[in-house]
Design a protein around this motif. Structure first.
Motif, PDB file in Angstrom:
ATOM      1  N   ASN A 150       0.802  -1.195  -0.009  1.00 32.60           N
ATOM      2  CA  ASN A 150      -0.007   0.132   0.042  1.00 32.60           C
ATOM      3  C   ASN A 150       0.736   1.251   0.083  1.00 32.60           C
ATOM      4  N   ALA A 151       1.857   1.097   0.798  1.00 33.60           N
ATOM      5  CA  ALA A 151       2.855   2.337   0.894  1.00 33.60           C
ATOM      6  C   ALA A 151       3.545   2.750  -0.394  1.00 33.60           C
ATOM      7  N   ASP A 154       0.712   3.971  -2.566  1.00 32.90           N
ATOM      8  CA  ASP A 154       0.550   5.270  -2.328  1.00 32.90           C
ATOM      9  C   ASP A 154       1.535   6.206  -2.776  1.00 32.90           C
ATOM     10  N   GLU A 155       2.920   5.862  -2.743  1.00 33.73           N
ATOM     11  CA  GLU A 155       4.099   6.692  -2.926  1.00 33.73           C
ATOM     12  C   GLU A 155       3.859   6.746  -4.651  1.00 33.73           C
ATOM     13  N   ALA A 158       1.150   9.344  -5.004  1.00 36.02           N
ATOM     14  CA  ALA A 158       1.573  10.635  -4.556  1.00 36.02           C
ATOM     15  C   ALA A 158       2.507  11.271  -5.580  1.00 36.02           C
ATOM     16  N   ASP A 234      -7.093   9.303   3.200  1.00 28.88           N
ATOM     17  CA  ASP A 234      -5.922   9.226   4.129  1.00 28.88           C
ATOM     18  C   ASP A 234      -4.742   9.383   3.332  1.00 28.88           C
ATOM     19  N   LEU A 235      -4.604   9.465   2.202  1.00 32.67           N
ATOM     20  CA  LEU A 235      -3.439   9.689   1.305  1.00 32.67           C
ATOM     21  C   LEU A 235      -3.126  11.420   1.391  1.00 32.67           C
ATOM     22  N   GLU A 237      -4.570  13.528   3.585  1.00 33.50           N
ATOM     23  CA  GLU A 237      -4.100  13.700   4.962  1.00 33.50           C
ATOM     24  C   GLU A 237      -2.822  13.597   5.213  1.00 33.50           C
ATOM     25  N   ARG A 238      -2.061  12.429   4.806  1.00 35.84           N
ATOM     26  CA  ARG A 238      -0.840  12.336   5.172  1.00 35.84           C
ATOM     27  C   ARG A 238       0.231  12.808   4.358  1.00 35.84           C
ATOM     28  N   LYS A 239      -0.204  13.295   3.091  1.00 35.12           N
ATOM     29  CA  LYS A 239       1.058  13.722   2.100  1.00 35.12           C
ATOM     30  C   LYS A 239       0.781  15.055   1.274  1.00 35.12           C
ATOM     31  N   ARG A 241      -1.982  17.673   2.971  1.00 33.81           N
ATOM     32  CA  ARG A 241      -2.543  18.639   3.568  1.00 33.81           C
ATOM     33  C   ARG A 241      -1.876  19.898   3.533  1.00 33.81           C
TER      34      ARG A 241
END
Length: 254
Positions: A150-151, A154-155, A158, A234-235, A237-239, A241
């Motif tokens: 997932n990371a 997500d990366e 992102a 969630d992605l 909020e983490r990367k 915002r």
């Protein structure tokens, strides 16, 4: 003639001998032997008169009274009752001992069964704990692997959004004439989930006011990155915002 006479004499003599032998056998002739006469000694026998045995006269038993008879009956009854009580006590004691032995046997059997059950429970608990440990480790390994996947995903996503933001900022940036190689301005862009820019802050100045202002104006011209609306919350909020962007005359770096 002389021969016939001789033969007759011999026959007569033989016949006489045979007759004599027969006579001896019938008469029971015995050879003469010495005879010894044994005379018996005479024993004088006398009649002895035995004195008659005296007959013991039975003593007359005294007659028991009714009181004695009653007392003997009571004593006999007491002895009988005492023996019965002793037998009953012995029977009761034996029964108690039997019950006690049976109870002890049952107690020991119950203890043995309880111990076996305790050992089984401990073994089952240990096996269950081991099973849960293995399941937990396996689940954690799967979760870690999935988290890594997932990371990475997500990366990758992102990075695609970063490239989009970099492209949009680059399109809206007008480099001032004072821009020189080596200049760099670092800004922080604050975003909301709709992709709209709600704030721009200069974190590191290039030292040139015109260069810094051009960077700030580029972010304000974009106003909104509508593509961010399709991002997972969630992605975001983490990367995303808030996003830090470095501007230099050569390139933009996120």
């Amino acid at each position: 003639m002389g021969s016939f006479f001789s033969y007759s004499v011999a026959v007569l003599i033989s016949l006489a001998l045979h007759l004599g032998l027969v006579a001896v056998l019938f008469v029971g002739w015995q050879p003469e032997t010495a005879r010894v006469m044994i005379q018996p000694q005479y024993i004088e026998a006398k009649l002895v008169e035995l004195a008659p045995k005296k007959v013991a006269q039975a003593k007359a038993k005294p007659k028991k009274s009714k009181a004695d008879i009653a007392r003997q009956k009571r004593e006999a009854k007491k002895r009988k009752d005492k023996l019965a009580a002793q037998k009953k006590a012995q029977d009761k004691k034996r029964e108690q001992e039997r019950i006690a032995a049976l109870s002890e046997k049952k107690r020991l059997e119950a203890l043995r069964l309880a111990e076996e059950q305790r050992l089984r429970d401990e073994q089952e608990a240990a096996e269950e704990a081991e099973r849960k440990r293995i399941e937990t480790e396996f689940a954690e390994a799967l979760a870690a692997e999935q988290a890594e996947i997932n990371a990475q995903e997500d990366e990758r996503v992102a990075n695609s959004y970063r490239q989009l933001i970099q492209q949009r900022l680059s399109e809206n940036w007008s480099r001032p004439p004072s821009a020189r190689l080596g200049m760099e301005t670092l800004i922080r862009i604050r975003l909301v989930p709709t992709g709209r820019i709600v704030g721009v802050t200069i974190l590191t100045s290039s030292g040139d006011t015109a260069f810094d202002r051009s960077v700030e104006q580029a972010a304000l011209k974009v106003e909104q990155f509508v593509e961010l609306q399709g991002m997972k919350p969630d992605l975001f909020e983490r990367k995303f915002r808030q996003v830090d962007v470095a501007f230099s005359p050569e390139d933009l770096r996120l």
